[in-house]
Structures are given as structure tokens and as C-alpha cells.
Design a protein around this motif. Structure first.
Motif, PDB file in Angstrom:
ATOM      1  N   SER A 202      71.340  10.967 116.067  1.00  0.00           N
ATOM      2  CA  SER A 202      72.005   9.581 115.722  1.00  0.00           C
ATOM      3  C   SER A 202      72.828   9.012 116.936  1.00  0.00           C
ATOM      4  O   SER A 202      73.405   9.873 117.850  1.00  0.00           O
ATOM      5  CB  SER A 202      73.167  10.245 114.487  1.00  0.00           C
ATOM      6  N   GLU A 203      72.591   7.876 116.751  1.00  0.00           N
ATOM      7  CA  GLU A 203      73.242   7.004 118.154  1.00  0.00           C
ATOM      8  C   GLU A 203      73.588   5.655 117.690  1.00  0.00           C
ATOM      9  O   GLU A 203      72.859   4.916 117.134  1.00  0.00           O
ATOM     10  CB  GLU A 203      72.137   6.908 119.069  1.00  0.00           C
ATOM     11  N   ASN A 204      74.952   5.258 117.466  1.00  0.00           N
ATOM     12  CA  ASN A 204      75.469   4.006 116.912  1.00  0.00           C
ATOM     13  C   ASN A 204      74.928   3.586 115.624  1.00  0.00           C
ATOM     14  O   ASN A 204      74.509   2.668 115.323  1.00  0.00           O
ATOM     15  CB  ASN A 204      74.820   2.700 117.935  1.00  0.00           C
ATOM     16  N   GLY A 205      74.719   4.861 114.876  1.00  0.00           N
ATOM     17  CA  GLY A 205      74.505   4.687 113.522  1.00  0.00           C
ATOM     18  C   GLY A 205      72.853   4.578 113.338  1.00  0.00           C
ATOM     19  O   GLY A 205      72.458   4.405 112.053  1.00  0.00           O
ATOM     20  N   TYR A 206      72.262   4.639 114.180  1.00  0.00           N
ATOM     21  CA  TYR A 206      70.776   4.884 114.297  1.00  0.00           C
ATOM     22  C   TYR A 206      70.116   6.271 114.563  1.00  0.00           C
ATOM     23  O   TYR A 206      70.670   6.818 115.526  1.00  0.00           O
ATOM     24  CB  TYR A 206      70.216   3.635 115.024  1.00  0.00           C
ATOM     25  N   TYR A 207      69.041   6.323 114.035  1.00  0.00           N
ATOM     26  CA  TYR A 207      68.556   7.791 114.496  1.00  0.00           C
ATOM     27  C   TYR A 207      67.233   7.339 115.474  1.00  0.00           C
ATOM     28  O   TYR A 207      66.651   6.491 115.303  1.00  0.00           O
ATOM     29  CB  TYR A 207      67.670   8.480 113.303  1.00  0.00           C
ATOM     30  N   LYS A 208      67.265   8.216 116.448  1.00  0.00           N
ATOM     31  CA  LYS A 208      66.302   8.343 117.677  1.00  0.00           C
ATOM     32  C   LYS A 208      65.618   9.435 117.625  1.00  0.00           C
ATOM     33  O   LYS A 208      66.033  10.712 117.659  1.00  0.00           O
ATOM     34  CB  LYS A 208      67.197   7.911 118.752  1.00  0.00           C
ATOM     35  N   PRO A 209      64.354   9.233 117.549  1.00  0.00           N
ATOM     36  CA  PRO A 209      63.254  10.478 117.468  1.00  0.00           C
ATOM     37  C   PRO A 209      63.207  11.080 118.888  1.00  0.00           C
ATOM     38  O   PRO A 209      63.047  10.390 119.842  1.00  0.00           O
ATOM     39  CB  PRO A 209      62.191   9.941 117.011  1.00  0.00           C
ATOM     40  N   GLU A 210      63.276  12.534 119.019  1.00  0.00           N
ATOM     41  CA  GLU A 210      62.955  12.955 120.135  1.00  0.00           C
ATOM     42  C   GLU A 210      61.918  14.021 119.928  1.00  0.00           C
ATOM     43  O   GLU A 210      61.808  14.832 118.812  1.00  0.00           O
ATOM     44  CB  GLU A 210      64.069  13.786 120.689  1.00  0.00           C
ATOM     45  N   TYR A 211      60.951  14.313 120.848  1.00  0.00           N
ATOM     46  CA  TYR A 211      59.590  15.085 120.598  1.00  0.00           C
ATOM     47  C   TYR A 211      59.929  16.341 121.619  1.00  0.00           C
ATOM     48  O   TYR A 211      59.916  16.162 122.613  1.00  0.00           O
ATOM     49  CB  TYR A 211      58.482  14.306 120.842  1.00  0.00           C
ATOM     50  N   PHE A 212      59.533  17.439 121.204  1.00  0.00           N
ATOM     51  CA  PHE A 212      59.570  18.637 121.709  1.00  0.00           C
ATOM     52  C   PHE A 212      58.169  19.406 121.347  1.00  0.00           C
ATOM     53  O   PHE A 212      57.924  19.597 120.342  1.00  0.00           O
ATOM     54  CB  PHE A 212      60.728  19.613 121.213  1.00  0.00           C
ATOM     55  N   ASN A 213      57.669  19.928 122.590  1.00  0.00           N
ATOM     56  CA  ASN A 213      56.465  20.754 122.373  1.00  0.00           C
ATOM     57  C   ASN A 213      56.933  22.262 122.430  1.00  0.00           C
ATOM     58  O   ASN A 213      57.435  22.648 123.349  1.00  0.00           O
ATOM     59  CB  ASN A 213      55.410  20.432 123.569  1.00  0.00           C
ATOM     60  N   LEU A 214      56.646  22.958 121.159  1.00  0.00           N
ATOM     61  CA  LEU A 214      57.272  24.257 120.980  1.00  0.00           C
ATOM     62  C   LEU A 214      56.475  25.280 121.684  1.00  0.00           C
ATOM     63  O   LEU A 214      55.338  25.181 121.680  1.00  0.00           O
ATOM     64  CB  LEU A 214      57.365  24.486 119.673  1.00  0.00           C
ATOM     65  N   ASN A 215      57.138  26.110 122.566  1.00  0.00           N
ATOM     66  CA  ASN A 215      56.459  27.252 123.099  1.00  0.00           C
ATOM     67  C   ASN A 215      56.106  28.210 122.023  1.00  0.00           C
ATOM     68  O   ASN A 215      56.765  28.678 121.200  1.00  0.00           O
ATOM     69  CB  ASN A 215      57.602  28.164 124.121  1.00  0.00           C
ATOM     70  N   LEU A 216      54.782  28.737 121.983  1.00  0.00           N
ATOM     71  CA  LEU A 216      54.339  29.746 120.864  1.00  0.00           C
ATOM     72  C   LEU A 216      54.331  30.992 121.576  1.00  0.00           C
ATOM     73  O   LEU A 216      53.578  31.107 122.903  1.00  0.00           O
ATOM     74  CB  LEU A 216      53.201  29.194 120.596  1.00  0.00           C
ATOM     75  N   GLU A 217      54.361  32.042 120.882  1.00  0.00           N
ATOM     76  CA  GLU A 217      54.044  33.423 121.272  1.00  0.00           C
ATOM     77  C   GLU A 217      52.459  33.522 121.906  1.00  0.00           C
ATOM     78  O   GLU A 217      52.244  34.073 122.450  1.00  0.00           O
ATOM     79  CB  GLU A 217      54.315  34.196 119.983  1.00  0.00           C
ATOM     80  N   ARG A 218      51.769  32.963 120.924  1.00  0.00           N
ATOM     81  CA  ARG A 218      50.261  32.971 121.220  1.00  0.00           C
ATOM     82  C   ARG A 218      49.676  31.652 120.717  1.00  0.00           C
ATOM     83  O   ARG A 218      50.120  31.327 119.784  1.00  0.00           O
ATOM     84  CB  ARG A 218      49.641  34.025 120.457  1.00  0.00           C
ATOM     85  N   LYS A 219      48.851  31.039 121.652  1.00  0.00           N
ATOM     86  CA  LYS A 219      48.297  29.514 121.125  1.00  0.00           C
ATOM     87  C   LYS A 219      47.035  29.740 120.733  1.00  0.00           C
ATOM     88  O   LYS A 219      46.213  28.810 120.210  1.00  0.00           O
ATOM     89  CB  LYS A 219      48.310  28.648 122.566  1.00  0.00           C
ATOM     90  N   THR A 220      46.319  31.115 120.728  1.00  0.00           N
ATOM     91  CA  THR A 220      44.899  31.027 120.545  1.00  0.00           C
ATOM     92  C   THR A 220      44.674  32.566 120.096  1.00  0.00           C
ATOM     93  O   THR A 220      45.249  33.399 120.869  1.00  0.00           O
ATOM     94  CB  THR A 220      43.791  30.426 121.508  1.00  0.00           C
ATOM     95  N   ILE A 221      43.659  32.848 119.296  1.00  0.00           N
ATOM     96  CA  ILE A 221      43.072  34.063 118.929  1.00  0.00           C
ATOM     97  C   ILE A 221      41.575  33.861 119.029  1.00  0.00           C
ATOM     98  O   ILE A 221      40.882  32.778 119.115  1.00  0.00           O
ATOM     99  CB  ILE A 221      43.634  34.574 117.944  1.00  0.00           C
TER     100      ILE A 221
END
Lengths: 305, 305, 305, 305
Positions: free
Chosen positions: A195-214
Motif C-alpha cells: 500500500s502506498e498513498n492509498g494505492y496498491y503497488k504490485p511487486e513480483y518475486f521469483n520464489l526459490n524452490l527446493e527442486r525445479k524439475t524431476i
């Protein structure tokens, strides 16, 4: 460290009413305005709809086109298609409709048949329209068949639960077929709205995964993101996550052995789909004969830790 | 440093009249002479043309083929297809045309029907031709449907404008659908024509981009090439760029989630498309309900800095 | 060292009756229960079955649908489709069946033709059903044609035999066509079931191969895993391998030059397929004219060392 | 150093009569014996043959099938399909043939129409056969259309000529269309046959190339292998190369922008195709209007150095 995907390509504008970024049917949650109507969109639409809706449209189009041609034949006079002229308009129209349907499907019994220049040309044209329409329908049907179908399904909820002295976010996927799914890969993006000045601002995060492929995905796979100090979810409670209007975008891909195709699937979770401190119920096991079984009705089941 | 693509595979010959390298419809701007006419080219052509042109050709072919068969039936004598023989040549030809169309579409009402050896064989052959033609048309229609359609559009102009104390070249692309476009990638080649002994000699430069790929493309993306000391555009004015007959070749690719296909698109800009010191008008925003909207009519809009 | 694929994505549960992991026709050996019946499965099924089964279903459906419509026409009274009304129910039904088949295939001779509202509408609908069904069948047929076919076959047995002062596991594949198979790649997973408290627990090993890829596959290729100290098969006898219920999963891929497609194929061997101390008989050689020949009947042949 | 591809996957047997490894139409030059006849091979065959051969087969099949059904109808007695019974066997057969063709194409004029149980069932079955055959043909036609076509052609000869104080082997390819061919890649394998005890033994060499890939291929590209000390061709004369029965296998791939497909093409040259100390004539240039032109008739032209 987790990369902040400032520039992931998502719009950075903000608003008071946060809508989900990706809809449940896997499309961007965006309105397109002033879009030139495109034939291609119609095709995409007819490929995407259910079989019932598809056949509904086909039947509707069949009735409509026959009605139009019937009106034209009636306009030419009934003697143009039949030796029998009824005084009843409805009966004439009905016969013209039957003649039209016999022409457009190329049945052509011949009891009704065109006579005279105008009816001859019109019937000749209608038969062409009929054949083209059914060529068209054949194309659409095959388009529907050959559209790559995703063979996995996602559990309805995602979890945050204790995991090896920390906590972890978990997402469960299931192979819904006996096809051999080769080298499934996964990529999870988290969207948080500050929240910023009454507005929502999206932020994007690439999550670390224990395992990305099998290597293979025979039954189910639980994707694990460990919530450590580097995670954007670190120390957040369920209500804080709700306040941040969290959305998870899961990009899943695999090679389908039966259709020899690389398949992508996108799934979006919103914060309402989060369950805390539960675990997924194991949805596969061994029958009495020792054969592995997968129970589709249990994909969404959760149980206490 | 920017690589000079001496050997990019482009012809190195030169000429006084510089033509664009790639046409606006994304094909090489090259005349092929002494090319053996190939069936495949016809197919490619019928796949590429507009729907109106396509149906125009179908209708034309229908009339032409029926005319040819009608001439043959008239040649066999009208008694070969009808019990009725008119003294008017036109009326006979017209009936033969109708009979031909009823045969080729396999309607076969039966009022007109072949009698005698020659007419029987010809009609039998014509029905085969008809079915093959419609098989053919079905193939063409599906070929048109399944041809991968690019779902992005480029802004009409490219820009050179001040950017973070330097200047930058910018190109804007828009996702024109709600399909999830995954991992778009871009590659920009600049062609400059240096004058030498009265001839122009093309040189090819692979431009450094601020970012060559993003994860998703929901709305628009502005591709940025910073014009620093290493850029071939460094310190060039608009008229100098025009004198060098600059052309930009943009190679864009992405994975289309709905059709599970990697799509490539090539766009070419010539120096007339350059606007200096403008910026792209933002063409997406939020509606009153907080939903993201993309305005297709604004893709080409520019505004003052 | 050989990686133990604890987390290969295979279920880790165990059972007394060990079943093979992948069936001989290359699908996971898993029962799916509580699966929602899906149209897509029907399509996959009709694509997968033999041509004889396929045409059997088509014929069956044809007879069934015509029977249903015939019953409906008889219900409307025979005067609805014919001027001739037989006192025999069977003869009426038979005529109705013929009328139905003439309508659904759009032959429409016209000797039998609908009269009256109900029969007219029903016949008009049946012709539509017919055309849609044949569009459908066309789609299925093309789906069957275009399904990528694997062009290799595996020898029935895998071998363990002395090899360069050690022993080695060998698997032989053959190119069964003259198509140029480009860059074949192979990956072999071994599954061993260790006994624990009366239960078997599967363990997964990715086997080291002498060579994982070659450039072309014109005739045959023998895949070699050297059984050294690091191999999970080191010092195991045939009966020990049987006790461990060994299963080999071979993932094979190549680029098919003729169809321009990357093809994957999965083959599973169980311990019963193991032959010790034999070698594969060479199944290609040169004819009298010096031309290379491949003998398909020899793919499974073994001989003494 | 050049790798000796001992284990390229090629058979290592030898013979006195060396045959080319890959035929001119890009398939392995191998005889398959004891091969189970496969439906799939028939399909592949019908996809591969010329259009004239294809339509020839269709016409032949049409005549054959109609003849078979005609024989059956004649066997049932002419009263089964016609009110008219000729004393001439030929005339009866001819009428039965026409009836059959009217049924299988679903024209069904109705002048000839089945009466009686056997003829009714047979005609009903024939109409089904007809529709299935044309579904089949539609599938084949689309299979022919959609088979990825290679858009490049190779010059008939390969060259060895002086090049930058050394000598070099050269191969010329041409883009035969205006489609944008993206990132062409090339890989050249040389096969030499060394004589040993009166037998030839093939050896495989992967040739070093000056450049293995370019960005676009608008006109022509000359592939260059510099013959230095490491080259297997070093210091060999034309007659020595002929004695070694040299064969060049060129593996070429590119991305076709118009069909969004990665295309592979394999070309084989034998030593008879070698020309010494010539150069390729430039086969593109600029017309008077400054537009680039490619002359297809010049692809094979050579000229003196």
C-alpha cells in the motif's frame, strides 16, 4: 537472494481494488478495448468453448442459414422448388426450409428440386456454401481435438506449514493420466501488493524452490518453497498475506510422451486459496494386488499435521 | 562492444537505390527470378491471403470448373443429362451448368441425371473431382486456421529520445490478446548504408538491449537500446540517420500458452518511421472496478516528453 | 558417483507384490480411480487403438445410429418416408434403416424421401448429424495419421556380459525405417526394490552410459552401461537382480528428419528380460551388391559369446 | 583437432563395392529385409510421392473399388438397382458401375437406386465406405500440405579451391523463397573409405567449418571448410579423393518464420560431385530499381577463378 522482478513485464500501475492477475482459466485478467474484431479470435473462441456450446452454435447456425435460404426460396415463388404450392405460408416456408436443408447438406432427395434460373443458381450456390461450412466445421473439430490438453491438475489450495524447523509454501500437482510426463519443470512467481498513498503497488518475486524439475511425474509432486530469511513471505501471518493481496503464478511445463509435445500450463492462486498448518492427504497408494493407484477424488484433500 | 555483423548472411552488394531489406508484411524484399513454379508456393499463397480473397478464389474456381464441365455435357448432347432439350443454347448450357454443380457438390437431386456411356463416366469423374476439391479445401481451411498467428503488435513508430542522461532508441510491442505469452525474447539488428564511390554498402549491427527477455507479456513492453559511445547511432541526428537509410530488423519470439507453440515474429522499421523526442502514450490502465484494461487504439499514440 | 534418485518423482511407497513401473506399451502402470470421465480420454483412446478396432467402432456406431433413427421413422409411420407401407414390421424397419443410412451419408437417392413435418425435420437433423459425424471421423483419422510414430524398436532382451575386463549391461535399438534419425539420445533409469520389514521399497538409479548420444542412427546402436564399482549392479548375480525386482526404464529421443519432429520413446525392461553372457547377433550387413541391409527378423537374436 | 567419429553410429562393416551412405532424396541408402509391412509405411509413402502419382493412385483406387462393387451389384441381379435390365452384360455392368460411383460419392441421383434387402445393405455400406475413404483422402491431403517443406536448395557440386593461401572445401545453399529463414545452422560429416585387405572401411570425420551458423539467410550462403593440416582432406588430390570414395553428409537446419517450425534438411554429395579450382557464380544481384534479385537458374553455375 530472491530477485525482485521489478521489470518482469507486469504493469506497475496500482489501484485500490486489486484484481487477480491471472484468471482461474489461465488467461490474463485484462479487458481489451478498441480491439479490432478479428476472425482469429472467433476461431480461438470456438476452439475454447465446451462441446455442448460448440454443438449448440453449430445447430443454431444450421437453423439460421436454412431459414435465410428458405426465405429466399419462398421469395422466388414455390414453383421454383416444388410442383406443389400450398396456400399456407407456413407450409410453403417449411417446404423451402426442408429443400434448403437437403441442398446445404447435399442430401438432395430430388422430390424437392430447383427449377428456373434464379432457384437453380441459388441452390447451386447453397450447396457450395454447405460444403465450405462443413469443411470449416471439420477444421474446427480437428482444431479442438489437436489443441494440446494439459494432463495435470493442481490441488485447489496452496499451503504454508512447518517444514524441517522452518516453514514452507507447498503446491501439489497430479498427473491425471497414464501418459508418461517427462521432465516436468516449475517456476513460481509471487505477487504482493504494497500500500502506498492509498494505492496498491504490485511487486513480483521469483520464489526459490527446493527442486525445479524431476525426471518423470507418475502420480503427484508437491512443489516446496522454503520460507527462510530471504523469502518475501518470511514471518508473514495469514492476515498479513491477505492484506498484501498475495497471488501465486505457477508456470508448469513437461514433455508429453503420447503426443510428443512440450506442454505449458499456468495456474494462479489467490490468498483466499491459502490454508495454514495443514498437509495434503496422500492421494495414491497400492491396491491389494500391489498395483499403484491414484485417487482423483483426493487431489484437493487436506488433513491435520 | 557492438559486433559488426559483416557476415550475418546478408548480401553485401550495394546500389544507389536502397530498398528496405524486409517488407512490412515480414518477408525478404527480394525478387525471385527463374524460379520453377512450385505447387507448394500456391499452397503458401492460399494460406497467406485474406479470407475475402480466399473465398473469392473458391467461388471463381467453382464457377470455372462448372463451366468447363457444362461445356462438355452440352457437347455430349442435352439428352445425355436431361429429358428436356431446349432450342436455346443458353438454356441448355444453363441446365448443364446446374447439372454439373449438382454433381460436383454431390447434391444429385436426380431431376437432371446422366444417361448414356459418356455422360455417365463424365459425371462419375466429376463427382470424384468434387470430393477431392472439397478435401483439398478442407485441408486449406485447416491450414489457414492452424497457421500460428502472432498475438503481438508493434507500435507504428520507433523513437529516439533522452533517457537517463543519455539517449535511447525505443520500440513498443503490445500483447493483443488475453493469452499468456511466456518468456518473450527480442533481438534487434540495425542496417546502415554507408556511401562509397557513389554506391551504398549495407552494414549490420546487433544492438545492445537493456533487457532481451521478460517472463510474461500481459500488456505492453518497451524495448530499449541505450545510445552510448558503443552504439552505431551515437551522436547521429535524424537527418544523418535518414542519409544512412537506416533499417531496424526486430526478431521477436515467445511461447504461446494457448496453442503451445513457440512463435517468431519479424518486424522491420525504416528511417521514415523514426520520431525524435517523443514518448509512447501509456496504452493500458485500470478501469473504475480496478481491472486492468488495454486500449488497442492507443498502440501508435505518441506524446510530448 | 551414481546419483540415488530419491526424489525422482516416483512414489516411494512399498508393497509385497512388486508390479512393473511402466507397462510394455509405454504407459505408467497405474490405476486411476474416481477419475471424471473426460471427452479427451475417448479421443486419446480412439487415436491409440488398432485400425481394425477403429473401423469396427465406426461400423458399430453407423449401425447403431441408423437403428435409432430407423426406430424413430417407424414411430412416425411409414407414410412419412415412403409411398409403400408393408404389413411386415421387419420390412418397414428395414426400409426405415435404409432411408436413415441414405440420409446420414447424404446419398439421398430420393426413392425414399421424407414427407410431413416431423419426418422432414428429423431427416434434416439427421443429415446434419451425418455431416458432423464424418467431420469428426476425418478429424480422428488425421489425428491417427499425424500422431508421431516412433521409428525405432528395442531388442526384446537386455544383456549383462563381460566387456573389456569388466562386465556391462547392454540394450540394443534399431532404426526400423530409412528415415534419417538425427542425434538420438538415451537415458537409462534402474529401479531396484530393497526388502524392508517384509515390504519392498523402490530405489532409483540413473545409470552411467558409455555414450549418451550419437549423430545419426542408420542401423542399430547398442547402448552400454559399464558395471564398475560405482554401478548399483556391481557384483550382483542374475538371481540377486531377480530378487531386487529390477526394472530398467529407457528414455530414448531423436529428431525425425522426414516429419521434422523431436520424438520421445520410453521402453521398460523387467528382470525376466535379462540374459546373461550372450551377445546380440549383428542384424545388418552388406548384400552382394555392396548395399547395406538391415534384417528386421534378427533384432531379437542372441548368440554365444 | 578433427574428431574421428569412430562411433558416430554408422555401421563399420566394409565391402568392395562402396555405395553412397545417404541417397539423393535424403534417406539412408539401406535395404530393410523381413520388415513387417506397416500401415504407417503406406501413409509415409503416400505423403512422399509426387502429386501426379498421388492423384493417379486415387483415380486407380476409385475405378477399382467401383468395379468391385459393380461386380457385386451385377451378382445380385440388375433388378436390385434398376428398373431397366439390358440383355448385354457389359451394359449391365456399366450401369452397376455408375450406380456404385453415384453411391460411393454420395451423389445419389436416384434414377438408379437400390431395391431389395441385399442391394439396400450393400449400398448403405458402400456409402459409408465412400465417406470414410474421402475422410481418409482429406487426411492424406492435409498430411501432404502440412509436411514441412524445406525452403533451401543446395548447389549441385561442391568445390575445392584455393582460399586465403590455403585451400578450402565449399558448399553453396540458397533460400528459394521470400520466407525469413532464421538462424540457419550447418554440420558437415565427411566419409572416407580406406582400403584394408581388399575391403573398404568407412571412416567418419566431422569437418571444422569457418562458420556454423548465421542470423538470417536471405539469398545464398557458401559454407567453408578450410583444408589445413588438421583436415582429413589435407594434401589430397581429386583422384585420391575419388579413390577414397569420399561422401559428404550436410545436416542443415533453420527456423522457418512463416510456418513457425524448426526444419532439418540432409544433403549428401559423392566424389563425382566435386569440382576443383572453380568458384560459384554469384546468383543474386540488384535490378535496375535497386531491388535485390535471386536467380534460381544460377544456383548450379560455376566459373573460373
Amino acid at each position: 537472494m530472491v530477485k525482485r522482478l521489478k521489470d518482469i513485464g507486469f504493469g506497475l500501475s496500482s489501484t485500490k481494488n486489486v484484481k487477480r492477475f491471472i484468471t482461474e482459466d489461465g488467461r490474463f485478467n485484462i479487458d481489451h478495448v478498441n480491439k479490432k474484431s478479428m476472425f482469429q479470435s472467433t476461431y480461438s473462441y470456438l476452439i475454447r468453448i465446451t462441446w455442448i456450446a460448440f454443438f449448440g452454435y453449430v445447430l443454431l447456425a444450421y437453423i439460421l442459414v436454412n431459414t435465410l435460404f428458405a426465405v429466399a426460396y419462398v421469395g422466388l415463388g414455390m414453383e421454383a422448388i416444388s410442383t406443389y404450392h400450398s396456400p399456407s405460408f407456413f407450409e410453403n416456408f417449411f417446404n423451402a426450409f426442408l429443400f434448403s436443408s437437403q441442398t446445404i447438406t447435399t442430401v438432395g432427395y430430388g422430390v424437392l428440386s430447383p427449377s428456373g434460373t434464379a432457384a437453380g443458381i441459388l441452390a447451386s450456390f447453397e450447396a457450395l456454401v454447405g460444403l465450405l461450412s462443413f469443411s470449416f466445421t471439420t477444421g474446427l473439430l480437428y482444431g479442438r481435438f489437436s489443441k494440446p490438453k494439459t494432463l495435470i491438475s493442481f490441488s485447489r489450495n496452496f499451503l504454508i506449514r512447518p517444514f524441517e524447523n522452518k516453514s514452507a509454501l507447498m503446491i501439489k500437482v497430479m498427473n491425471t493420466s497414464r501418459n508418461i510426463l517427462i521432465k516436468p519443470k516449475v517456476d513460481v512467481t509471487l505477487i504482493l501488493h504494497k500500500s502506498e498513498n492509498g494505492y496498491y503497488k504490485p511487486e513480483y518475486f521469483n520464489l526459490n524452490l527446493e527442486r525445479k524439475t524431476i525426471i518423470y511425474l507418475p502420480t503427484t509432486w508437491t512443489i516446496v518453497h522454503v520460507i527462510d530469511e530471504e523469502s518475501p513471505l518470511y514471518n508473514l501471518s495469514k492476515s498479513e498475506i491477505a492484506d498484501l493481496k498475495a497471488e501465486l503464478v505457477v508456470l508448469f511445463s513437461y514433455y508429453d510422451d503420447a503426443f510428443n509435445n512440450e506442454i505449458y500450463d499456468v495456474k494462479s492462486y489467490v490468498h483466499e486459496d491459502l490454508k495454514m498448518n495443514k498437509k495434503y492427504t496422500k492421494s495414491y497408494g497400492y491396491g491389494e494386488d500391489g498395483k499403484l493407484m491414484v485417487d482423483h477424488s483426493m487431489i484437493d484433500d487436506l488433513e491435520k499435521l
